[in-house]
Scaffold this motif. Structure first.
Motif, PDB file in Angstrom:
ATOM      1  N   ALA A   1       0.859  -1.187   0.000  1.00  0.00           N
ATOM      2  CA  ALA A   1       0.000   0.000   0.000  1.00  0.00           C
ATOM      3  C   ALA A   1       0.891   1.232   0.000  1.00  0.00           C
ATOM      4  CB  ALA A   1      -0.913   0.016   1.220  1.00  0.00           C
ATOM      5  N   VAL A   2       0.392   2.280  -0.628  1.00  0.00           N
ATOM      6  CA  VAL A   2       1.101   3.565  -0.593  1.00  0.00           C
ATOM      7  C   VAL A   2       0.113   4.642  -0.146  1.00  0.00           C
ATOM      8  CG1 VAL A   2       2.749   2.915  -2.401  1.00  0.00           C
ATOM      9  CG2 VAL A   2       0.610   4.070  -3.037  1.00  0.00           C
ATOM     10  N   ASP A   3       0.644   5.748   0.363  1.00  0.00           N
ATOM     11  CA  ASP A   3      -0.230   6.848   0.787  1.00  0.00           C
ATOM     12  C   ASP A   3      -0.703   7.656  -0.425  1.00  0.00           C
ATOM     13  OD1 ASP A   3      -0.177   6.442   3.587  1.00  0.00           O
ATOM     14  OD2 ASP A   3       1.805   7.404   3.716  1.00  0.00           O
ATOM     15  N   VAL A   4      -1.975   8.018  -0.403  1.00  0.00           N
ATOM     16  CA  VAL A   4      -2.548   8.926  -1.400  1.00  0.00           C
ATOM     17  C   VAL A   4      -2.029  10.345  -1.099  1.00  0.00           C
ATOM     18  CG1 VAL A   4      -4.774   9.945  -2.123  1.00  0.00           C
ATOM     19  CG2 VAL A   4      -4.583   7.460  -1.749  1.00  0.00           C
ATOM     20  N   PRO A   5      -1.848  11.191  -2.105  1.00  0.00           N
ATOM     21  CA  PRO A   5      -1.413  12.570  -1.854  1.00  0.00           C
ATOM     22  C   PRO A   5      -2.247  13.238  -0.748  1.00  0.00           C
ATOM     23  CG  PRO A   5      -1.475  12.183  -4.219  1.00  0.00           C
ATOM     24  CD  PRO A   5      -1.997  10.935  -3.559  1.00  0.00           C
ATOM     25  N   GLY A   6      -1.543  13.923   0.157  1.00  0.00           N
ATOM     26  CA  GLY A   6      -2.225  14.606   1.251  1.00  0.00           C
ATOM     27  C   GLY A   6      -2.615  13.702   2.402  1.00  0.00           C
ATOM     28  N   HIS A   7      -2.250  12.422   2.339  1.00  0.00           N
ATOM     29  CA  HIS A   7      -2.612  11.450   3.372  1.00  0.00           C
ATOM     30  C   HIS A   7      -1.351  10.829   3.986  1.00  0.00           C
ATOM     31  CE1 HIS A   7      -6.436  11.770   1.216  1.00  0.00           C
ATOM     32  NE2 HIS A   7      -7.044  11.095   2.177  1.00  0.00           N
ATOM     33  N   GLY A   8      -1.498  10.285   5.208  1.00  0.00           N
ATOM     34  CA  GLY A   8      -0.437   9.495   5.838  1.00  0.00           C
ATOM     35  C   GLY A   8       0.850  10.279   5.987  1.00  0.00           C
ATOM     36  N   ASP A   9       1.941   9.729   5.466  1.00  0.00           N
ATOM     37  CA  ASP A   9       3.253  10.349   5.615  1.00  0.00           C
ATOM     38  C   ASP A   9       3.577  11.336   4.510  1.00  0.00           C
ATOM     39  OD1 ASP A   9       3.842   8.923   7.954  1.00  0.00           O
ATOM     40  OD2 ASP A   9       4.448   7.159   6.791  1.00  0.00           O
ATOM     41  N   ARG A  10       2.575  11.688   3.694  1.00  0.00           N
ATOM     42  CA  ARG A  10       2.834  12.649   2.618  1.00  0.00           C
ATOM     43  C   ARG A  10       2.505  14.053   3.099  1.00  0.00           C
ATOM     44  NH1 ARG A  10       1.267   9.995  -3.129  1.00  0.00           N
ATOM     45  NH2 ARG A  10       2.521  11.772  -3.802  1.00  0.00           N
ATOM     46  N   PRO A  11       3.212  15.060   2.563  1.00  0.00           N
ATOM     47  CA  PRO A  11       2.912  16.442   2.956  1.00  0.00           C
ATOM     48  C   PRO A  11       1.504  16.829   2.507  1.00  0.00           C
ATOM     49  CG  PRO A  11       4.410  16.381   1.080  1.00  0.00           C
ATOM     50  CD  PRO A  11       4.253  14.958   1.547  1.00  0.00           C
ATOM     51  N   THR A  12       0.895  17.764   3.207  1.00  0.00           N
ATOM     52  CA  THR A  12      -0.379  18.293   2.718  1.00  0.00           C
ATOM     53  C   THR A  12      -0.113  18.913   1.347  1.00  0.00           C
ATOM     54  OG1 THR A  12       0.058  20.377   3.829  1.00  0.00           O
ATOM     55  CG2 THR A  12      -1.296  18.770   5.014  1.00  0.00           C
ATOM     56  N   ASP A  13      -1.122  18.862   0.514  1.00  0.00           N
ATOM     57  CA  ASP A  13      -0.978  19.305  -0.868  1.00  0.00           C
ATOM     58  C   ASP A  13      -1.784  20.580  -1.039  1.00  0.00           C
ATOM     59  OD1 ASP A  13      -1.778  19.491  -3.752  1.00  0.00           O
ATOM     60  OD2 ASP A  13      -0.438  17.737  -3.854  1.00  0.00           O
ATOM     61  N   PRO A  14      -1.104  21.714  -1.256  1.00  0.00           N
ATOM     62  CA  PRO A  14      -1.835  22.998  -1.298  1.00  0.00           C
ATOM     63  C   PRO A  14      -2.947  23.009  -2.349  1.00  0.00           C
ATOM     64  CG  PRO A  14       0.553  23.341  -1.315  1.00  0.00           C
ATOM     65  CD  PRO A  14       0.331  21.870  -1.493  1.00  0.00           C
ATOM     66  N   GLU A  15      -2.687  22.399  -3.519  1.00  0.00           N
ATOM     67  CA  GLU A  15      -3.711  22.426  -4.571  1.00  0.00           C
ATOM     68  C   GLU A  15      -4.953  21.644  -4.139  1.00  0.00           C
ATOM     69  OE1 GLU A  15      -2.756  20.378  -8.170  1.00  0.00           O
ATOM     70  OE2 GLU A  15      -4.624  20.995  -9.149  1.00  0.00           O
TER      71      GLU A  15
ATOM     72  N   ARG B   1      -5.690  11.293 -11.398  1.00  0.00           N
ATOM     73  CA  ARG B   1      -4.698  11.647 -12.429  1.00  0.00           C
ATOM     74  C   ARG B   1      -3.287  11.595 -11.866  1.00  0.00           C
ATOM     75  NH1 ARG B   1      -7.786  16.835 -14.274  1.00  0.00           N
ATOM     76  NH2 ARG B   1      -9.782  15.744 -14.383  1.00  0.00           N
ATOM     77  N   ARG B   2      -3.160  11.798 -10.541  1.00  0.00           N
ATOM     78  CA  ARG B   2      -1.837  11.659  -9.943  1.00  0.00           C
ATOM     79  C   ARG B   2      -1.564  10.224  -9.474  1.00  0.00           C
ATOM     80  NH1 ARG B   2       0.284  15.851  -5.573  1.00  0.00           N
ATOM     81  NH2 ARG B   2      -0.670  17.242  -7.114  1.00  0.00           N
ATOM     82  N   THR B   3      -2.588   9.570  -8.879  1.00  0.00           N
ATOM     83  CA  THR B   3      -2.312   8.270  -8.251  1.00  0.00           C
ATOM     84  C   THR B   3      -2.133   7.150  -9.278  1.00  0.00           C
ATOM     85  OG1 THR B   3      -4.705   7.989  -7.894  1.00  0.00           O
ATOM     86  CG2 THR B   3      -3.389   8.800  -6.037  1.00  0.00           C
ATOM     87  N   VAL B   4      -2.797   7.214 -10.423  1.00  0.00           N
ATOM     88  CA  VAL B   4      -2.647   6.116 -11.392  1.00  0.00           C
ATOM     89  C   VAL B   4      -1.182   5.922 -11.782  1.00  0.00           C
ATOM     90  CG1 VAL B   4      -3.197   5.324 -13.733  1.00  0.00           C
ATOM     91  CG2 VAL B   4      -5.035   6.122 -12.231  1.00  0.00           C
ATOM     92  N   PRO B   5      -0.474   6.986 -12.193  1.00  0.00           N
ATOM     93  CA  PRO B   5       0.947   6.771 -12.516  1.00  0.00           C
ATOM     94  C   PRO B   5       1.799   6.432 -11.291  1.00  0.00           C
ATOM     95  CG  PRO B   5       0.334   9.091 -12.809  1.00  0.00           C
ATOM     96  CD  PRO B   5      -0.940   8.321 -12.602  1.00  0.00           C
ATOM     97  N   GLU B   6       1.450   6.991 -10.122  1.00  0.00           N
ATOM     98  CA  GLU B   6       2.216   6.654  -8.909  1.00  0.00           C
ATOM     99  C   GLU B   6       2.100   5.163  -8.602  1.00  0.00           C
ATOM    100  OE1 GLU B   6       1.911  10.889  -6.390  1.00  0.00           O
ATOM    101  OE2 GLU B   6       0.816   9.125  -5.712  1.00  0.00           O
ATOM    102  N   TRP B   7       0.880   4.618  -8.685  1.00  0.00           N
ATOM    103  CA  TRP B   7       0.685   3.213  -8.333  1.00  0.00           C
ATOM    104  C   TRP B   7       1.346   2.296  -9.374  1.00  0.00           C
ATOM    105  CZ3 TRP B   7      -5.187   3.124  -6.489  1.00  0.00           C
ATOM    106  CH2 TRP B   7      -5.298   3.966  -5.385  1.00  0.00           C
ATOM    107  N   SER B   8       1.318   2.706 -10.645  1.00  0.00           N
ATOM    108  CA  SER B   8       2.025   1.903 -11.659  1.00  0.00           C
ATOM    109  C   SER B   8       3.527   1.912 -11.404  1.00  0.00           C
ATOM    110  CB  SER B   8       1.709   2.432 -13.063  1.00  0.00           C
ATOM    111  OG  SER B   8       0.379   2.082 -13.414  1.00  0.00           O
ATOM    112  N   ALA B   9       4.039   3.067 -10.953  1.00  0.00           N
ATOM    113  CA  ALA B   9       5.468   3.147 -10.601  1.00  0.00           C
ATOM    114  C   ALA B   9       5.769   2.222  -9.423  1.00  0.00           C
ATOM    115  CB  ALA B   9       5.845   4.596 -10.266  1.00  0.00           C
TER     116      ALA B   9
END
Lengths: 248, 248
Positions: free
Chosen positions: B75-89, B120-128
């Motif tokens: 499992a990985v964290d979704v942007p703005g969740h868990g150990d990821r920085p808050t995302d201003p956008e 649009r961000r998580t699809v390429p992240e999860w494939s990576a």
């Protein structure tokens, strides 16, 4: 209850029986594990319209429940089906219904009305079968499960609602038209099977029947395919695990 | 991919990792059977909104899949969740959405739009993440399963549609608004979970998403309860058997 014959195959003992009931002779079949003695939970199977107690899918289901869970499994013929004589009253109503459908009556409503009529006979017959089976040494008076789809659901909903010995039920391929009131009185766990492309039971009627069950635990399992499709084998596995959870 | 820490509990090895992706550092976790070597099927878990890669329900699910099937689970964290920085956008959009809902906009539509944006961000992240995990000795490049409900479904549908390595998917608690087009492109087996009393996803939207999947094998499992209810344990058992059928 008289046992008429006995055979064995693949670890399953099959006994054909006959039971005197108010409406005549009730032909039935009992499956148990080879060599089983003592009480065990019983699963009653209701067959589909035009089918009978030993139709191939019934046999396959019975063998799976016997060998997979050590259950006793039983089935009896619905009036006018299998080894029972044709029933003049039901034949007359069926002919009238056919004419109503040809004249434009709604098929689902006509089927639902007819199933409700037949249930007035099958509910007491099936309870009589439970009475008799509870006295069989290798069945006993333990918890009972019910499995029935299509006609077996139309007749099963009023049966499960009326019969306190039934502790868990697999139902499906049926709609709310005939039996929403009885469904609301059912409070035991239910696993409900729905064919997503059912051409005989409108989808919203099937969803309404699931919605109507009064049970705290009720699971709806939908799969693609028409009314009479062979159910996926993983659903039979799920039914087995469902009965193992609730009857053992 | 850098492994940052490793622990073991109840027969499950847990490795925290970090992966460089276009949008920065992607924090993740990999669970495998203690002492496992060589390739094995991988199940990627998508977490829910406000949750993270190691939320209690995620851990319980991971342990069940590892110990019950010998799978690798990640499992990985979704942007703005868990150990990821808050995302201003995303924060700005979330604030705007909150205002839209208070002004009377339809909640389900607003959620769906936001999930499509995040996807649009998580699809390429999860494939990576799949690329990197395929090079790990005790994971390998075998078949992949995906499990995700709620936000994990909103992000999972476009991911499963885009990612040919995914051979089977458990999805649910999501609706057709955002992702019916992607759902139609999904042809792998799907087990779809629906909460019958979901107050966030209208029932007809959830049924429409199930209907939209292009898969020949797709099962809908509905159970009573609200959106955030703990899923019945028998559904996790069913998910495990589903992955065993399709990934082994």
């Amino acid at each position: 209850m008289r046992f008429l014959s006995e055979t064995s195959a693949d670890g399953v003992r099959e006994q054909i029986f006959s039971l005197d009931v108010a409406s005549g002779e009730l032909p039935g079949v009992l499956w148990t594990p080879d060599g089983a003695t003592g009480p065990r939970p019983l699963i009653l199977l209701g067959h589909g319209g035009g089918q009978h107690k030993k139709a191939p899918a019934m046999l396959a289901r019975a063998h799976r429940f016997v060998t997979g869970g050590g259950f006793a499994v039983a089935a009896v013929d619905v009036p006018g089906h299998g080894d029972r004589p044709t029933d003049p009253e039901f034949d007359r109503i069926a002919t009238e219904n056919q004419a109503r459908v040809e004249a434009g009556a709604d098929l689902a409503s006509v089927i639902a009305e007819f199933q409700a009529l037949v249930a007035r006979r099958t509910v007491p017959e099936w309870s009589a079968a439970l009475d008799a089976l509870s006295l069989v040494e290798h069945v006993g008076a333990g918890p009972v499960g019910y499995w029935g789809v299509s006609l077996g659901c139309g007749l099963g909903v009023p049966f499960v609602a009326a019969e306190p010995r039934v502790r868990a039920a697999v139902l499906g391929l049926g709609g709310a038209l005939a039996s929403a009131d009885e469904a609301r009185r059912i409070t035991v766990p239910v696993e409900f099977l729905l064919q997503w492309d059912d051409e005989r039971v409108p989808r919203e009627q099937a969803l309404a029947l699931y919605d109507a069950f009064g049970s705290t635990e009720k699971s709806l399992h939908a799969n693609p395919g028409p009314h009479a499709a062979i159910l996926p084998s993983y659903e039979l596995d799920s039914n087995l695990h469902f009965f193992l959870r609730h009857l053992l």
